[in-house]
Design a protein around this motif. Structure first.
Motif: not given
Length: 290
Positions: A120, A170, A113
């Motif tokens: 990611d 995240r 995140g």
């Protein structure tokens, strides 16, 4: 302003006592206390048994003068002792699996995140791949490959459930990294690891604690399911699932072998689930007030 007008303002709303939370905490505390203290006072060994006392019903006075409160199993072992030691094993496995899953999942989720980009994308694809497979099916496959042991069982549970913590980490980090204090710390040259530790992780404590509580209950059930199938823990290790499985062969004449450990398992999971639900409601209401 009239003379009789109240100057104290509106009264604070009275918060009703959450009885379900306190009952759940009380049940879990009682079960935990029994698991911790019972082995110190129970007069039976978890491995000792007498074939002359096999399949005795609850409340039977055994040949050595001791009382089997929950009866005995097919080997003459005390069912209460088996249930208590099995509970201790289940809680130990679930605690280790929850801690490891939280650490691994949160670290990967927060990294994905905060950094974004290809990091990611890679972690998100790994999460999607794990989520494609049913957790219990994936656990059975991995447990069958690794073999029965406590360490392997914890690895199995972590491998199937770390994604839950990763998704929470995240999603929360994607929102937090755009906050003013996080961007300000980055502009001032604070190292990224320090930004995550000081300005991101403290805000994840609430949702992660809630998820950890619910996952703890899920780990208890998964461990019991795998032990019931005979692929979780070694044959010499006691667990609730193993005791329930062994009682199936005698369910007609000795129901207590499976029933009482099963009831203990249900009480444990339900009490933890109620605590998790209440924590989730409190977190949501607090976030709405903010």
């Amino acid at each position: 302003m009239s003379p009789g007008m109240d100057m104290t303002g509106p009264a604070e709303p009275h918060r009703a006592v959450n009885w379900s939370l306190w009952v759940a905490l009380g049940v879990f505390g009682l079960i935990a206390a029994i698991a911790v203290l019972a082995p110190l006072v129970l007069p039976y060994s978890s491995a000792a048994g007498s074939l002359l006392d096999r399949l005795k019903p609850p409340g039977t006075l055994l040949r050595d003068g001791t009382l089997a409160l929950l009866g005995t199993d097919a080997l003459g072992r005390d069912v209460l002792t088996l249930a208590v030691h099995g509970f201790r094993t289940s809680v130990l496995v679930a605690t280790l699996a929850t801690l490891c899953s939280c650490l691994v999942g949160t670290a990967l989720g927060v990294t994905a995140g905060y950094l974004g980009g290809w990091t990611d994308a890679a972690i998100s694809r790994a999460i999607d791949i794990v989520l494609v497979f049913p957790a219990i099916l994936l656990a059975i496959v991995i447990a069958g490959l690794l073999g029965p042991s406590l360490v392997n069982l914890v690895i199995v549970l972590v491998a199937t459930r770390w994604v839950v913590f990763a998704r929470i980490g995240r999603a929360s980090t994607l929102s937090l990294r755009e906050r003013e204090w996080v961007r300000g710390a980055f502009v001032l040259g604070v190292a990224r690891p320090l930004i995550i530790i000081r300005h991101v992780l403290p805000f994840l404590a609430g949702p992660l604690a809630t998820v950890a509580t619910l996952e703890f209950a899920a780990f208890v059930m998964t461990e019991a399911s795998l032990s019931f199938l005979g692929i979780g823990l070694p044959a010499s290790t006691l667990s609730l699932g193993k005791t329930i499985s062994e009682g199936r062969e005698h369910i007609g004449q000795a129901y207590w072998i499976s029933t009482y450990p099963g009831l203990l398992l249900v009480l444990l999971v339900v009490s933890i689930g109620l605590v998790g639900d209440n924590l989730s409601e409190r977190f949501v209401s607090r976030r709405e007030r903010q």
